[in-house]
Write a protein that holds these residues in place. Sequence first.
Motif, PDB file in Angstrom:
ATOM      1  N   SER A 196       7.435  54.252  25.128  1.00 10.41           N
ATOM      2  CA  SER A 196       8.556  55.107  25.474  1.00 10.41           C
ATOM      3  C   SER A 196       7.586  56.291  25.975  1.00 10.41           C
ATOM      4  CB  SER A 196       9.454  55.779  24.447  1.00 10.41           C
ATOM      5  OG  SER A 196       8.729  56.149  23.291  1.00 10.41           O
ATOM      6  N   ARG A 197       8.160  57.097  26.905  1.00  9.25           N
ATOM      7  CA  ARG A 197       7.454  58.259  27.511  1.00  9.25           C
ATOM      8  C   ARG A 197       7.716  59.620  26.537  1.00  9.25           C
ATOM      9  NH1 ARG A 197       5.939  56.852  32.115  1.00  9.25           N
ATOM     10  NH2 ARG A 197       7.139  55.115  33.304  1.00  9.25           N
ATOM     11  N   PRO A 198       6.789  60.142  26.010  1.00 10.13           N
ATOM     12  CA  PRO A 198       6.725  61.140  25.187  1.00 10.13           C
ATOM     13  C   PRO A 198       7.585  62.254  25.603  1.00 10.13           C
ATOM     14  CG  PRO A 198       4.593  60.832  25.733  1.00 10.13           C
ATOM     15  CD  PRO A 198       5.471  59.644  26.295  1.00 10.13           C
ATOM     16  N   GLN A 199       8.348  62.935  25.090  1.00  8.80           N
ATOM     17  CA  GLN A 199       8.675  64.459  24.973  1.00  8.80           C
ATOM     18  C   GLN A 199       8.232  65.276  24.179  1.00  8.80           C
ATOM     19  OE1 GLN A 199      11.118  64.843  27.554  1.00  8.80           O
ATOM     20  NE2 GLN A 199      10.986  62.689  27.937  1.00  8.80           N
ATOM     21  N   ARG A 258      -0.325  60.338  32.783  1.00  8.18           N
ATOM     22  CA  ARG A 258       0.221  59.247  33.186  1.00  8.18           C
ATOM     23  C   ARG A 258       1.455  58.661  32.158  1.00  8.18           C
ATOM     24  NH1 ARG A 258      -4.095  54.967  34.894  1.00  8.18           N
ATOM     25  NH2 ARG A 258      -2.145  54.116  35.950  1.00  8.18           N
ATOM     26  N   MET A 259       1.714  59.165  31.027  1.00  8.55           N
ATOM     27  CA  MET A 259       2.615  58.438  30.501  1.00  8.55           C
ATOM     28  C   MET A 259       4.080  59.490  30.796  1.00  8.55           C
ATOM     29  SD  MET A 259       0.737  58.727  26.333  1.00  8.55           S
ATOM     30  CE  MET A 259      -0.744  57.918  26.348  1.00  8.55           C
ATOM     31  N   LYS A 298       5.744  63.008  39.392  1.00  4.68           N
ATOM     32  CA  LYS A 298       4.566  62.776  40.375  1.00  4.68           C
ATOM     33  C   LYS A 298       3.315  63.317  40.044  1.00  4.68           C
ATOM     34  CE  LYS A 298       3.925  63.264  45.266  1.00  4.68           C
ATOM     35  NZ  LYS A 298       4.563  63.775  46.570  1.00  4.68           N
ATOM     36  N   SER A 299       2.134  62.612  40.214  1.00  2.00           N
ATOM     37  CA  SER A 299       0.973  63.130  40.185  1.00  2.00           C
ATOM     38  C   SER A 299       0.275  62.455  41.047  1.00  2.00           C
ATOM     39  CB  SER A 299       0.423  62.981  38.488  1.00  2.00           C
ATOM     40  OG  SER A 299      -0.742  63.353  38.416  1.00  2.00           O
ATOM     41  N   TYR A 300      -1.248  62.797  40.859  1.00  4.09           N
ATOM     42  CA  TYR A 300      -2.133  62.362  41.688  1.00  4.09           C
ATOM     43  C   TYR A 300      -2.482  60.787  41.444  1.00  4.09           C
ATOM     44  CZ  TYR A 300      -5.430  63.127  37.938  1.00  4.09           C
ATOM     45  OH  TYR A 300      -6.023  63.060  36.483  1.00  4.09           O
ATOM     46  N   VAL A 301      -2.150  60.232  40.324  1.00  3.76           N
ATOM     47  CA  VAL A 301      -2.159  58.792  40.062  1.00  3.76           C
ATOM     48  C   VAL A 301      -0.718  58.288  39.532  1.00  3.76           C
ATOM     49  CG1 VAL A 301      -2.867  59.215  37.738  1.00  3.76           C
ATOM     50  CG2 VAL A 301      -3.636  56.956  38.817  1.00  3.76           C
ATOM     51  N   GLU A 302      -0.712  56.995  39.589  1.00  7.99           N
ATOM     52  CA  GLU A 302       0.593  56.360  39.213  1.00  7.99           C
ATOM     53  C   GLU A 302       0.821  56.294  37.812  1.00  7.99           C
ATOM     54  OE1 GLU A 302       2.592  52.005  39.632  1.00  7.99           O
ATOM     55  OE2 GLU A 302       0.985  52.358  40.545  1.00  7.99           O
ATOM     56  N   PRO A 303       2.004  56.625  37.326  1.00  8.96           N
ATOM     57  CA  PRO A 303       2.357  56.603  35.764  1.00  8.96           C
ATOM     58  C   PRO A 303       2.165  55.334  35.313  1.00  8.96           C
ATOM     59  CG  PRO A 303       4.381  56.837  37.105  1.00  8.96           C
ATOM     60  CD  PRO A 303       3.398  57.115  38.158  1.00  8.96           C
ATOM     61  N   TYR A 304       1.920  55.304  33.903  1.00  6.39           N
ATOM     62  CA  TYR A 304       1.957  54.209  33.348  1.00  6.39           C
ATOM     63  C   TYR A 304       3.653  53.565  33.351  1.00  6.39           C
ATOM     64  CZ  TYR A 304      -2.510  55.367  31.097  1.00  6.39           C
ATOM     65  OH  TYR A 304      -3.811  55.768  30.788  1.00  6.39           O
ATOM     66  N   ARG A 305       3.660  52.341  33.239  1.00  5.88           N
ATOM     67  CA  ARG A 305       5.004  51.581  33.067  1.00  5.88           C
ATOM     68  C   ARG A 305       5.210  51.348  31.783  1.00  5.88           C
ATOM     69  NH1 ARG A 305       4.728  47.539  38.282  1.00  5.88           N
ATOM     70  NH2 ARG A 305       4.211  49.128  40.008  1.00  5.88           N
ATOM     71  N   ILE A 306       6.619  51.498  31.294  1.00 11.20           N
ATOM     72  CA  ILE A 306       6.948  50.968  30.066  1.00 11.20           C
ATOM     73  C   ILE A 306       6.965  49.660  29.716  1.00 11.20           C
ATOM     74  CG2 ILE A 306       8.855  51.062  28.497  1.00 11.20           C
ATOM     75  CD1 ILE A 306       8.207  53.796  29.193  1.00 11.20           C
ATOM     76  N   GLY A 307       6.146  49.371  28.735  1.00  6.93           N
ATOM     77  CA  GLY A 307       5.707  47.955  28.122  1.00  6.93           C
ATOM     78  C   GLY A 307       4.760  47.220  28.607  1.00  6.93           C
ATOM     79  N   CYS A 345     -10.092  71.558  36.356  1.00  2.00           N
ATOM     80  CA  CYS A 345     -10.166  70.221  35.777  1.00  2.00           C
ATOM     81  C   CYS A 345      -9.155  69.817  35.110  1.00  2.00           C
ATOM     82  CB  CYS A 345     -11.530  70.069  35.190  1.00  2.00           C
ATOM     83  SG  CYS A 345     -11.938  68.423  34.845  1.00  2.00           S
ATOM     84  N   GLY A 346      -8.261  70.560  34.256  1.00  2.00           N
ATOM     85  CA  GLY A 346      -7.353  70.191  33.481  1.00  2.00           C
ATOM     86  C   GLY A 346      -6.568  71.295  33.062  1.00  2.00           C
ATOM     87  N   SER A 347      -5.507  71.224  32.367  1.00  2.00           N
ATOM     88  CA  SER A 347      -4.614  72.204  31.830  1.00  2.00           C
ATOM     89  C   SER A 347      -3.895  71.604  30.319  1.00  2.00           C
ATOM     90  CB  SER A 347      -3.536  72.490  32.650  1.00  2.00           C
ATOM     91  OG  SER A 347      -2.697  73.576  32.524  1.00  2.00           O
ATOM     92  N   ILE A 348      -4.767  71.151  29.667  1.00  2.00           N
ATOM     93  CA  ILE A 348      -4.536  70.700  28.159  1.00  2.00           C
ATOM     94  C   ILE A 348      -3.419  71.494  27.573  1.00  2.00           C
ATOM     95  CG2 ILE A 348      -6.455  71.457  26.654  1.00  2.00           C
ATOM     96  CD1 ILE A 348      -6.526  68.396  25.740  1.00  2.00           C
ATOM     97  N   SER A 349      -3.402  72.633  27.769  1.00  6.27           N
ATOM     98  CA  SER A 349      -2.726  73.620  26.954  1.00  6.27           C
ATOM     99  C   SER A 349      -1.098  73.226  27.272  1.00  6.27           C
ATOM    100  CB  SER A 349      -2.671  75.033  27.330  1.00  6.27           C
ATOM    101  OG  SER A 349      -2.525  75.362  28.573  1.00  6.27           O
ATOM    102  N   ALA A 350      -0.815  72.566  28.535  1.00  7.83           N
ATOM    103  CA  ALA A 350       0.592  72.502  28.891  1.00  7.83           C
ATOM    104  C   ALA A 350       0.779  70.862  28.901  1.00  7.83           C
ATOM    105  CB  ALA A 350       0.754  72.914  30.494  1.00  7.83           C
ATOM    106  N   TYR A 351       0.150  70.094  28.628  1.00 10.07           N
ATOM    107  CA  TYR A 351       0.161  68.501  28.731  1.00 10.07           C
ATOM    108  C   TYR A 351       1.482  68.106  27.975  1.00 10.07           C
ATOM    109  CZ  TYR A 351      -4.190  67.820  31.401  1.00 10.07           C
ATOM    110  OH  TYR A 351      -5.035  67.928  32.159  1.00 10.07           O
TER     111      TYR A 351
END
Length: 335
Positions: free
Chosen positions: A10-13, A52-53, A57-66, A243-249
Amino acid sequence: MMNKLITLQSRPQGLPTDETFAVKEAPVRQPEENEVVVKSIYLSVDPYMRGRMSAAKSYVEPYRIGEVIEGGGVGEVVESRSEQFKPGDKVLGMLNWQLYSVHNGSQLRKVDDQVAPLSAYLGVIGMTGLTAYFGLMDIGRPKAGETVVVSGAAGAVGSIVGQIAKIQGARVVGIAGSEEKTKWLTEQLGFDAAINYKEEADLSAAVGQACPQGVDVYFDNVGGAVTDAVMNHLNDYARIPLCGSISAYNDASGKSDIGPRPYVKLIKTRSLMKGFVLGEYMDRLPEGAKALGQWLSEGKLRYEETIFEGFDRMPEAFMELFNGSNIGKMLVKVD
């Protein structure tokens, strides 16, 4: 031969939980012409996987459920129908979160565990090391005598960024989240100063004290309040690789990434802020790999790894990334 794999359930909230993932079993597909079967040895867990979870929209395709979680790994060829590889060869590629994987030979690269430990090909001389190299050298462009600040400095990318900056003759200040990490940065990696942001009532003042000559390069892995603090100390023509923004992921509300607007500071200092991903540098990877390999062989680069033992601990290792418990590269050693 049965395989075990981990899929996105499942996609995490917010923060991922055990319910985000599912462990499944399935037969390993027989290799076709030019294909090989690879048994995983080390698998990588990285902050970018959280993005990706999400379906956003991002620079790479998201993971697909399952479907199986995609990610890098190093492993051993156990069956081959490719002239490029033979059983026993060690290889690097997108092995994903599974015990066994089947690949076309063009999707893999041979690695030599006599040159460097296999785990290093996922870290210091792998994706994280290359990300550090190109972000710093291509966007940051540190010069001798300048001050370089790195957030997430005790992580896989940040720890390499700081050491490369030292090789270039810069003064380096790391920002991390514990006394253990700040001591490691200064006592083991040679950073000139380090700030434990969790212990500072006024983080901007702490940055100013650690950077009396201002900040020329800010390599940002974190975003949020840490970046707000550093922005107050930019020198003219500063460079900021994003490079990243882990505080907001893991912020489901989207509110934690709203803070002081940096535009006036960027205009007044004529600073450059540029986001990047490693995929932009595919044609230059040999350049980065050569430099990192040379510095490693010369003893100019040191690295640390946080390794979880056992394939079933993949989700646990991933979730620990966001608790800040790891020093250096986070890996799972497949049992």
